[in-house]
Design a protein around this motif. Structure first.
Motif, PDB file in Angstrom:
ATOM      1  N   HIS A   1      -1.876   2.897 -12.386  1.00  0.00           N
ATOM      2  CA  HIS A   1      -2.298   2.631 -13.760  1.00  0.00           C
ATOM      3  C   HIS A   1      -2.357   3.986 -14.478  1.00  0.00           C
ATOM      4  CE1 HIS A   1      -4.073  -1.503 -13.092  1.00  0.00           C
ATOM      5  NE2 HIS A   1      -4.118  -1.071 -11.857  1.00  0.00           N
TER       6      HIS A   1
ATOM      7  N   ARG B   1       0.841  -1.211   0.000  1.00  0.00           N
ATOM      8  CA  ARG B   1       0.000   0.000   0.000  1.00  0.00           C
ATOM      9  C   ARG B   1       0.867   1.249   0.000  1.00  0.00           C
ATOM     10  NH1 ARG B   1      -2.120  -3.698   3.274  1.00  0.00           N
ATOM     11  NH2 ARG B   1      -4.243  -4.427   2.853  1.00  0.00           N
TER      12      ARG B   1
ATOM     13  N   ASN C   1      -5.107   5.613 -11.927  1.00  0.00           N
ATOM     14  CA  ASN C   1      -5.796   4.908 -10.851  1.00  0.00           C
ATOM     15  C   ASN C   1      -4.833   4.076 -10.021  1.00  0.00           C
ATOM     16  OD1 ASN C   1      -8.376   3.973  -9.595  1.00  0.00           O
ATOM     17  ND2 ASN C   1      -7.626   1.991 -10.293  1.00  0.00           N
ATOM     18  N   VAL C   2      -5.118   4.013  -8.739  1.00  0.00           N
ATOM     19  CA  VAL C   2      -4.395   3.094  -7.856  1.00  0.00           C
ATOM     20  C   VAL C   2      -5.436   2.283  -7.099  1.00  0.00           C
ATOM     21  CG1 VAL C   2      -2.804   2.863  -5.921  1.00  0.00           C
ATOM     22  CG2 VAL C   2      -2.559   4.785  -7.484  1.00  0.00           C
ATOM     23  N   ASN C   3      -5.335   0.977  -7.166  1.00  0.00           N
ATOM     24  CA  ASN C   3      -6.146   0.112  -6.320  1.00  0.00           C
ATOM     25  C   ASN C   3      -5.278  -0.201  -5.103  1.00  0.00           C
ATOM     26  OD1 ASN C   3      -8.251   0.049  -8.253  1.00  0.00           O
ATOM     27  ND2 ASN C   3      -7.150  -1.513  -9.407  1.00  0.00           N
ATOM     28  N   ASP C   4      -5.546   0.512  -4.005  1.00  0.00           N
ATOM     29  CA  ASP C   4      -4.607   0.508  -2.870  1.00  0.00           C
ATOM     30  C   ASP C   4      -5.020  -0.523  -1.824  1.00  0.00           C
ATOM     31  OD1 ASP C   4      -2.262   1.552  -1.749  1.00  0.00           O
ATOM     32  OD2 ASP C   4      -3.348   3.000  -0.537  1.00  0.00           O
TER      33      ASP C   4
ATOM     34  N   TRP D   1     -12.934   4.478 -14.142  1.00  0.00           N
ATOM     35  CA  TRP D   1     -13.330   3.886 -12.866  1.00  0.00           C
ATOM     36  C   TRP D   1     -14.447   4.733 -12.305  1.00  0.00           C
ATOM     37  CZ3 TRP D   1      -8.283   3.974 -14.489  1.00  0.00           C
ATOM     38  CH2 TRP D   1      -7.699   2.708 -14.667  1.00  0.00           C
TER      39      TRP D   1
ATOM     40  N   ALA E   1      -9.872  -2.803  -2.558  1.00  0.00           N
ATOM     41  CA  ALA E   1     -10.028  -1.833  -3.650  1.00  0.00           C
ATOM     42  C   ALA E   1      -9.828  -2.498  -5.002  1.00  0.00           C
ATOM     43  CB  ALA E   1      -9.041  -0.689  -3.470  1.00  0.00           C
ATOM     44  N   GLY E   2      -9.718  -3.808  -5.004  1.00  0.00           N
ATOM     45  CA  GLY E   2      -9.571  -4.523  -6.272  1.00  0.00           C
ATOM     46  C   GLY E   2      -8.129  -4.776  -6.673  1.00  0.00           C
ATOM     47  N   GLN E   3      -7.199  -4.520  -5.748  1.00  0.00           N
ATOM     48  CA  GLN E   3      -5.789  -4.753  -6.070  1.00  0.00           C
ATOM     49  C   GLN E   3      -5.535  -6.258  -6.210  1.00  0.00           C
ATOM     50  OE1 GLN E   3      -2.766  -4.434  -2.954  1.00  0.00           O
ATOM     51  NE2 GLN E   3      -1.717  -2.902  -4.195  1.00  0.00           N
ATOM     52  N   GLU E   4      -4.980  -6.620  -7.362  1.00  0.00           N
ATOM     53  CA  GLU E   4      -4.687  -8.040  -7.590  1.00  0.00           C
ATOM     54  C   GLU E   4      -3.227  -8.378  -7.341  1.00  0.00           C
ATOM     55  OE1 GLU E   4      -6.214  -8.937 -11.455  1.00  0.00           O
ATOM     56  OE2 GLU E   4      -8.290  -8.774 -10.760  1.00  0.00           O
TER      57      GLU E   4
ATOM     58  N   MET F   1     -17.553   4.813 -10.155  1.00  0.00           N
ATOM     59  CA  MET F   1     -18.312   4.050  -9.170  1.00  0.00           C
ATOM     60  C   MET F   1     -19.753   4.528  -9.256  1.00  0.00           C
ATOM     61  SD  MET F   1     -15.522   4.259  -6.186  1.00  0.00           S
ATOM     62  CE  MET F   1     -15.781   2.791  -5.273  1.00  0.00           C
TER      63      MET F   1
END
Ligand code: 5GP
Length: 140
Positions: free
Chosen positions: A102, A50, A85-88, A116, A92-95, A118
């Motif tokens: 991104h 993170r 975008n950051v999936n933190d 993104w 948050a969808g971080q794979e 929402m």
């Protein structure tokens, strides 16, 4: 020391990648499954899941990496506009558990919708809820 993440293996060249640019503390490469042409990932060489877990130095440098990638994509895609975008974290969808930005160039031929978005936004703003949350957040 934790196991090297997929992106650490990419940074170390153990797994091949399509490099876009790199700095002393960050590495940028094309996403293997792009949402739009030019979709690039910018990652710190320091492994952390993170943003808050990164050293201040890596975190600051990472933004220089983002801007450097934008500069290069601007030339190629003839645009000044990007979705970033950051999936933190996993919720948050971080794979991939290694901080990554991104960067997606946006052009006239792509839609102007945020990538993104929402949904489920109420049509009228709930000012009471906003004020209450604002007060809480300011008190922390
Ligand atoms: P996340 O969902 O964690 O925010 O994004 C992970 C991103 O990493 C995804 O967009 C996915 O396409 C990309 N990705 C996953 N594995 C690889 C890989 O081996 N190489 C590259 N270049 N990108 C990857």
């Amino acid at each position: 020391m934790s196991e090297p993440s997929l992106f650490t293996k990419i940074i170390q060249g153990e797994i091949p990648s399509s490099m876009v640019a790199q700095g002393e503390s960050w590495y940028a490469f094309l996403d293997i499954n792009p949402q739009r042409p030019g979709h690039t990932l910018v990652v710190p060489k320091e492994q952390a899941q993170r943003i808050a877990e990164l050293s201040s130095e890596s975190r600051r440098d990472l933004m220089d990496g983002v801007v450097e990638v934008q500069r290069r994509l601007s030339i190629e895609f003839e645009t000044t506009d990007f979705s970033i975008n950051v999936n933190d974290g996993p919720l948050a969808g971080q794979e991939v558990p290694h901080v990554h930005f991104h960067i997606i160039p946006r052009t006239k031929s792509s839609t102007s919708h945020p990538l993104w978005n929402m949904s489920n936004k109420p049509s009228d703003p709930d000012f009471e809820a906003l004020t209450s949350l604002s007060k809480k957040l300011q008190s922390y």
